[in-house]
Motif scaffolding. Structure first.
Motif, short mmCIF file in Angstrom:
data_model
loop_
_atom_site.label_atom_id
_atom_site.label_comp_id
_atom_site.label_asym_id
_atom_site.label_seq_id
_atom_site.Cartn_x
_atom_site.Cartn_y
_atom_site.Cartn_z
N ARG A 191 -17.97 13.22 -4.31
CA ARG A 191 -16.24 13.33 -4.81
C ARG A 191 -15.76 11.32 -4.53
NH1 ARG A 191 -11.73 17.61 -3.42
NH2 ARG A 191 -12.11 18.15 -5.40
N GLN A 192 -15.22 10.84 -5.18
CA GLN A 192 -14.70 9.62 -4.50
C GLN A 192 -13.40 9.97 -4.24
OE1 GLN A 192 -16.37 5.74 -4.59
NE2 GLN A 192 -17.06 6.28 -6.81
N PRO A 193 -12.75 9.90 -3.65
CA PRO A 193 -11.31 9.88 -3.00
C PRO A 193 -10.71 8.98 -4.16
CG PRO A 193 -11.80 8.81 -1.04
CD PRO A 193 -13.33 9.15 -2.00
N LEU A 194 -10.64 8.71 -5.27
CA LEU A 194 -9.96 7.90 -6.60
C LEU A 194 -8.46 7.11 -5.86
CD1 LEU A 194 -12.30 8.23 -9.43
CD2 LEU A 194 -12.90 7.34 -8.13
N TYR A 195 -7.47 8.74 -6.07
CA TYR A 195 -6.41 7.77 -5.86
C TYR A 195 -5.98 7.93 -4.54
CZ TYR A 195 -1.51 9.59 -5.32
OH TYR A 195 -0.09 9.88 -5.07
N ASP A 196 -6.78 8.17 -3.41
CA ASP A 196 -6.23 7.68 -2.26
C ASP A 196 -6.51 6.25 -2.17
OD1 ASP A 196 -5.92 10.40 -1.23
OD2 ASP A 196 -8.09 10.95 -1.07
N ILE A 197 -8.40 5.55 -2.25
CA ILE A 197 -8.02 4.67 -2.61
C ILE A 197 -7.37 3.75 -3.41
CG2 ILE A 197 -9.98 2.75 -3.19
CD1 ILE A 197 -12.25 5.18 -3.36
N GLY A 198 -6.65 3.74 -4.74
CA GLY A 198 -5.34 2.71 -4.60
C GLY A 198 -4.15 3.42 -4.37
N ARG A 199 -3.92 4.94 -3.32
CA ARG A 199 -2.58 4.36 -2.75
C ARG A 199 -2.73 3.56 -1.65
NH1 ARG A 199 -1.68 7.54 1.27
NH2 ARG A 199 -3.60 8.78 0.78
N ILE A 200 -4.21 3.82 -0.36
CA ILE A 200 -4.21 3.19 0.16
C ILE A 200 -4.46 1.74 -0.07
CG2 ILE A 200 -5.86 2.87 2.38
CD1 ILE A 200 -6.08 5.96 1.77
N ALA A 201 -5.49 1.06 -0.36
CA ALA A 201 -5.42 0.32 -1.17
C ALA A 201 -3.85 -0.87 -0.93
CB ALA A 201 -5.54 -0.61 -2.47
N THR A 202 -2.83 -0.71 -2.08
CA THR A 202 -1.44 -0.68 -2.13
C THR A 202 -1.08 -0.68 -0.76
OG1 THR A 202 -1.83 0.36 -4.38
CG2 THR A 202 0.69 -0.35 -3.28
N GLN A 203 -1.53 0.25 -0.26
CA GLN A 203 -0.22 0.34 1.10
C GLN A 203 -0.81 -1.44 2.29
OE1 GLN A 203 -1.28 4.07 2.06
NE2 GLN A 203 0.76 4.98 1.35
N ALA A 204 -2.12 -1.19 1.83
CA ALA A 204 -3.00 -2.25 2.86
C ALA A 204 -1.70 -3.71 2.40
CB ALA A 204 -4.15 -2.67 2.65
N LEU A 205 -2.25 -4.03 0.80
CA LEU A 205 -1.55 -5.29 0.51
C LEU A 205 -0.39 -5.06 0.54
CD1 LEU A 205 -2.20 -7.53 -1.49
CD2 LEU A 205 -1.08 -6.32 -3.46
N LEU A 206 0.57 -4.03 0.80
CA LEU A 206 1.89 -4.24 1.22
C LEU A 206 2.35 -4.82 2.40
CD1 LEU A 206 3.84 -1.35 -0.64
CD2 LEU A 206 3.55 -4.21 -1.80
N ARG A 207 1.74 -4.30 3.38
CA ARG A 207 1.72 -4.59 5.10
C ARG A 207 1.38 -6.27 5.13
NH1 ARG A 207 0.24 0.73 5.98
NH2 ARG A 207 -2.64 0.26 5.60
N ILE A 208 0.10 -6.89 4.43
CA ILE A 208 -0.57 -7.72 4.13
C ILE A 208 0.70 -8.77 4.26
CG2 ILE A 208 -2.47 -10.00 3.76
CD1 ILE A 208 -4.37 -7.61 3.35
#
Length: 339
Positions: A297-314
Motif C-alpha cells: 500500500r502506497q498512501p496515495l490519497y495522503d500523499i496528495g493531501r499532505i503535498a497540498t498542505q505543504a505547498l500552501l504553507r510555503i
C-alpha cells in the motif's frame, strides 16, 4: 451589538462589522490573521460571521496579496487510477482554502513536463504540485525559484521546494519477503521501465530480499514491463514462452499485476492455488479483483493531501515540511504457502 437589517442578498464584510460592533478593517484583519484584538472582540466577529453565514471573497483577498488563488498540478497520466487517487487527496487538501487547481499532463516526458510548468507559470499560478515525472532535480529547483514547488517521487528540501519520496526499495522488499516466508523460492518479477527510478528501486528491493534469504537471483525470472496492464500480461506470457519455473510473481505495480492475473487465468492457472501474486500500490480496485490482490500500500490519497498542505504553507511564507505514512504490506487472497 446592533442587528443587521434583513437582506435577500449575501452578507458583506460591512454587515459583519455592524453586527459585531467593530470596524470593517478589524473584521478584515481578523480574517487574514493580522489583527491584535481582545478575545471578546474576536469572538464577537466570529459569532457574527457564523450567524450571517458570511463567506469572504477569497479571490478578492488573493488579488490584494498579489495572488491568483490557483495551484498548478502536473500529472503524468490523467487516465491512471494511481494519479486519480492522489488527485483526490489534492482536491481535499484545497477544500476551504479558496484555491482552485489547474491540471496538466507531462506524459512521462521531461521536456513536456518543463513546457507544462512554463505554461502554468505564464498563467500566474501561486505554486505547483509535480506528481512524479522525469525532470531532473536541478530543473525542478530552477523552476522553484519562480514559484514554490512540491514534488512527489523525489527528495528535495529548500525554502521554495519540497519533495516526498516513498521507500520503494523497502516496499518491494516487504512484498518478496512475504512470499519467501510462505516458502516460495522461485519468484518471478515483472519490473517497471528501465529508465524509471522507482522501478530501479523496486528491483533492488526484490534482489535484496532474495539475497538475504540465500536464494540465487535468476535473471530469466525478471521481465521488464511499463506499469500498464498490457505489459503485465505480455511479461507473463514471455515467462511462459521461455518455460521458466516459478511458484510466485511479484509485479512492480498493481496494474501490471492485473495484466498478469489475466494471463494466468487464460492459461488455466489458479491464483493462489498454483501461483501466488503480489502487486504494488494498493489501488482502489485491488480490493475487488478475483481474488482480492495482496499488495504494497502506497498512501496515495495522503500523499496528495499532505503535498497540498505543504505547498500552501510555503506560499504563506511558512516552513516547508510534511511527512506521509510509510508503505505497508496488505495481505489479501492472492498469496498462500507454497505446496
Amino acid at each position: 451589538m446592533a442587528d443587521t437589517p434583513h437582506s435577500s442578498g449575501p452578507s458583506t464584510l460591512m454587515d459583519v462589522a455592524r453586527q459585531a460592533g467593530v470596524s470593517p478593517s478589524t473584521v478584515s484583519r481578523i480574517l487574514n490573521g493580522t489583527a491584535k484584538v481582545s478575545d471578546d472582540k474576536r469572538q464577537a466577529v466570529l459569532a457574527a460571521i457564523e450567524k450571517m453565514n458570511f463567506a469572504p471573497n477569497q479571490m478578492a483577498q488573493g488579488l490584494k496579496k498579489g495572488r491568483s488563488m490557483t495551484i498548478g498540478i502536473v500529472v503524468q497520466d490523467i487516465s491512471s487510477p494511481f494519479f486519480d487517487e492522489t488527485l483526490r487527496g489534492v482536491d481535499d487538501g484545497l477544500k476551504g482554502t479558496g484555491y482552485a487547481s489547474v491540471i496538466v499532463s507531462g506524459h512521462w516526458n521531461a521536456e513536456e513536463e518543463a513546457d507544462r510548468i512554463r505554461l502554468l507559470l505564464a498563467r500566474k499560478v501561486d505554486g505547483i504540485i509535480l506528481l512524479s515525472g522525469r525532470m531532473s532535480d536541478e530543473t525542478v529547483l530552477s523552476f522553484s525559484g519562480q514559484r514554490p514547488i512540491v514534488s512527489t517521487g523525489r527528495a528535495l528540501q529548500t525554502r521554495s521546494a519540497l519533495g516526498f519520496k516513498m521507500d520503494n526499495e523497502h516496499g518491494a522488499y516487504l512484498a518478496v519477503h512475504h512470499l519467501i516466508e510462505l516458502g516460495h523460492k522461485q519468484i518471478a518479477f515483472i519490473s517497471g521501465p528501465a529508465n524509471n527510478s522507482d522501478a530501479a528501486e523496486r528491483l533492488a528491493g526484490y534482489q535484496r530480499a532474495l539475497q538475504e534469504a540465500g536464494i540465487p537471483i535468476d535473471d530469466h525470472l525478471i521481465v521488464e514491463g511499463n506499469y500498464h496492464e498490457s505489459s503485465g500480461m505480455l511479461a507473463m506470457n514471455r515467462l511462459f514462452d521461455t518455460h521458466q519455473q516459478f511458484t510466485a510473481v511479484f509485479a512492480a505495480n498493481d496494474l501490471s499485476a492485473y495484466g498478469a492475473r489475466l494471463a494466468l487465468y487464460r492459461k488455466g492457472i489458479r491464483v493462489p492455488d498454483d501461483i501466488s501474486l503480489v502487486g504494488f500500490d494498493d489501488l482502489p480496485g485491488s480490493s475487488y479483483t478475483t481474488p482480492p490482490l495482496t499488495t504494497i500500500r502506497q498512501p496515495l490519497y495522503d500523499i496528495g493531501r499532505i503535498a497540498t498542505q505543504a505547498l500552501l504553507r510555503i506560499i504563506n511564507g511558512e516552513e516547508a515540511r510534511g511527512a506521509v505514512p510509510p508503505l505497508e504490506l496488505i495481505v489479501r487472497e492472492t498469496t498462500r504457502r507454497v505446496r
